[in-house]
Structure formats: C-alpha cells, structure tokens
Design a protein around this motif. Sequence first.
Motif, mmCIF file in Angstrom:
data_model
loop_
_atom_site.group_PDB
_atom_site.id
_atom_site.type_symbol
_atom_site.label_atom_id
_atom_site.label_comp_id
_atom_site.label_asym_id
_atom_site.label_seq_id
_atom_site.Cartn_x
_atom_site.Cartn_y
_atom_site.Cartn_z
ATOM 1 N N LEU A 33 31.563 61.827 84.033
ATOM 2 C CA LEU A 33 32.960 62.119 83.942
ATOM 3 C C LEU A 33 33.980 62.077 83.102
ATOM 4 O O LEU A 33 34.907 62.692 82.014
ATOM 5 C CB LEU A 33 33.632 63.069 85.328
ATOM 6 C CG LEU A 33 34.300 63.715 85.282
ATOM 7 C CD1 LEU A 33 34.011 65.393 84.378
ATOM 8 C CD2 LEU A 33 35.408 64.783 86.475
ATOM 9 N N PRO A 34 34.471 60.697 83.694
ATOM 10 C CA PRO A 34 35.511 59.881 82.843
ATOM 11 C C PRO A 34 34.376 60.498 80.909
ATOM 12 O O PRO A 34 35.234 60.151 80.473
ATOM 13 C CB PRO A 34 35.610 58.467 83.048
ATOM 14 C CG PRO A 34 35.393 58.869 85.136
ATOM 15 C CD PRO A 34 34.143 59.719 84.503
ATOM 16 N N GLY A 35 33.534 59.781 80.302
ATOM 17 C CA GLY A 35 32.932 59.368 79.795
ATOM 18 C C GLY A 35 33.140 61.185 78.576
ATOM 19 O O GLY A 35 32.990 61.632 77.521
ATOM 20 N N PHE A 36 32.720 62.495 79.272
ATOM 21 C CA PHE A 36 33.287 63.657 79.132
ATOM 22 C C PHE A 36 34.449 63.880 78.786
ATOM 23 O O PHE A 36 34.392 64.232 77.581
ATOM 24 C CB PHE A 36 32.326 64.424 80.015
ATOM 25 C CG PHE A 36 32.481 65.820 79.357
ATOM 26 C CD1 PHE A 36 31.283 66.413 79.229
ATOM 27 C CD2 PHE A 36 33.711 66.481 79.720
ATOM 28 C CE1 PHE A 36 31.331 67.838 78.951
ATOM 29 C CE2 PHE A 36 33.383 68.487 79.492
ATOM 30 C CZ PHE A 36 32.551 68.727 79.172
ATOM 31 N N HIS A 40 35.249 65.038 74.939
ATOM 32 C CA HIS A 40 35.289 67.029 74.569
ATOM 33 C C HIS A 40 36.979 67.418 75.314
ATOM 34 O O HIS A 40 37.710 68.219 74.835
ATOM 35 C CB HIS A 40 34.634 67.070 75.155
ATOM 36 C CG HIS A 40 33.529 66.944 74.872
ATOM 37 N ND1 HIS A 40 32.975 67.827 73.768
ATOM 38 C CD2 HIS A 40 32.628 66.071 75.484
ATOM 39 C CE1 HIS A 40 31.910 66.723 73.821
ATOM 40 N NE2 HIS A 40 31.464 66.823 74.985
ATOM 41 N N CYS A 41 37.970 66.364 76.178
ATOM 42 C CA CYS A 41 39.453 66.887 76.541
ATOM 43 C C CYS A 41 40.294 66.676 76.567
ATOM 44 O O CYS A 41 41.036 66.379 75.641
ATOM 45 C CB CYS A 41 39.202 67.018 78.142
ATOM 46 S SG CYS A 41 37.147 67.161 79.104
ATOM 47 N N VAL A 42 40.435 64.983 76.280
ATOM 48 C CA VAL A 42 41.708 64.159 76.344
ATOM 49 C C VAL A 42 42.984 64.055 74.728
ATOM 50 O O VAL A 42 43.415 63.875 74.849
ATOM 51 C CB VAL A 42 41.464 62.340 76.879
ATOM 52 C CG1 VAL A 42 41.220 62.729 78.451
ATOM 53 C CG2 VAL A 42 40.868 61.596 75.856
ATOM 54 N N THR A 43 41.799 64.969 73.810
ATOM 55 C CA THR A 43 42.066 64.732 72.676
ATOM 56 C C THR A 43 43.832 65.493 72.639
ATOM 57 O O THR A 43 44.653 65.335 71.425
ATOM 58 C CB THR A 43 41.049 64.976 72.158
ATOM 59 O OG1 THR A 43 40.555 64.043 71.593
ATOM 60 C CG2 THR A 43 42.077 65.251 70.899
ATOM 61 N N PRO A 89 34.486 70.753 69.118
ATOM 62 C CA PRO A 89 33.409 70.115 69.199
ATOM 63 C C PRO A 89 32.472 70.284 70.376
ATOM 64 O O PRO A 89 33.314 70.347 71.026
ATOM 65 C CB PRO A 89 32.383 68.613 68.894
ATOM 66 C CG PRO A 89 34.157 68.459 67.867
ATOM 67 C CD PRO A 89 35.307 69.060 68.200
ATOM 68 N N GLN A 90 31.493 71.146 70.472
ATOM 69 C CA GLN A 90 30.627 71.215 71.729
ATOM 70 C C GLN A 90 29.891 70.172 72.628
ATOM 71 O O GLN A 90 29.080 70.034 72.013
ATOM 72 C CB GLN A 90 30.053 72.567 71.500
ATOM 73 C CG GLN A 90 30.560 73.623 71.595
ATOM 74 C CD GLN A 90 31.961 73.837 71.882
ATOM 75 O OE1 GLN A 90 32.136 74.578 73.001
ATOM 76 N NE2 GLN A 90 33.033 74.334 72.124
ATOM 77 N N PRO A 91 29.714 70.345 73.792
ATOM 78 C CA PRO A 91 29.174 69.305 74.403
ATOM 79 C C PRO A 91 27.442 69.320 74.404
ATOM 80 O O PRO A 91 27.242 71.199 74.388
ATOM 81 C CB PRO A 91 29.551 68.917 75.659
ATOM 82 C CG PRO A 91 30.649 70.584 75.841
ATOM 83 C CD PRO A 91 30.293 71.054 74.761
ATOM 84 N N ALA A 99 28.983 66.810 84.198
ATOM 85 C CA ALA A 99 30.233 67.055 83.533
ATOM 86 C C ALA A 99 30.267 67.775 85.345
ATOM 87 O O ALA A 99 31.524 67.678 86.359
ATOM 88 C CB ALA A 99 31.139 67.826 83.044
ATOM 89 N N THR A 100 30.278 69.294 84.663
ATOM 90 C CA THR A 100 29.721 69.946 85.914
ATOM 91 C C THR A 100 29.149 69.574 87.609
ATOM 92 O O THR A 100 29.645 69.595 88.634
ATOM 93 C CB THR A 100 28.969 71.220 85.695
ATOM 94 O OG1 THR A 100 27.960 71.347 85.130
ATOM 95 C CG2 THR A 100 30.183 72.546 84.358
#
Length: 105
Positions: A33-36, A40-43, A89-91, A99-100
């Motif tokens: 999850l941290p890598g995901f 894809h999220c923290v930007t 960009p999509q995972p 992640a899910t």
Amino acid sequence: MTARFSLPAILLGSALTFTLLPANAESMPGEGLPGFLDAHCVTCHNPDKKKGKLDLSHVMASPGNTDSATLLLMLDVLAAGDMPPEDEPQPAEDELAVATDALNG
C-alpha cells in the motif's frame, strides 16, 4: 466515578484495530500500500496540496494505524475507479489488486 472496561471488550477493540490491514501490508509485492500511494496518490493528497481535503502521507508512514473512515474511503474510490483521475497515470491491474487487498485486510 471511574470507567470500567471488560477484558473481552478491550481484546475485541484491539483485534479490530490490528486487523484493518494485514500485518504484511508494508512488505507486499511492489511495496504494498505505501508503494501504491507513493506512485498514485500522494502527489495530490499530501500536506501541501490536500486535494479533496485529504492528506494520505500519514497512511504511507503507518498504514496499520490509519482510521477506518480513511481506509474505507480509499477502498471505495479505488474500487469504483474514481481515483486516480483519468488524466493521471493509471495503476496496472496487479498494483490495484495489491492496494485493494491491503485495504480489504
């Protein structure tokens, strides 16, 4: 008057707290999850931008200590395909699955 808590209630609360994410959420393939979140999220969801009034940087630091409302929100938007936005960009499917799965516990 002092509050009294029963041992079973304390144990149940502890069990629920520690089962929100699997113990290995930080060491799963692709950094879990941290890598995901990093990819894809923290930007957008960081302390400076807080898009949608959401900062996910604390989830990266300690995914197992994140409140359930935030985890459920993350799971809902990922499962619905609402995040990441279409113009980002999509995972890959396997990244999204990691992640899910982590969020589902």
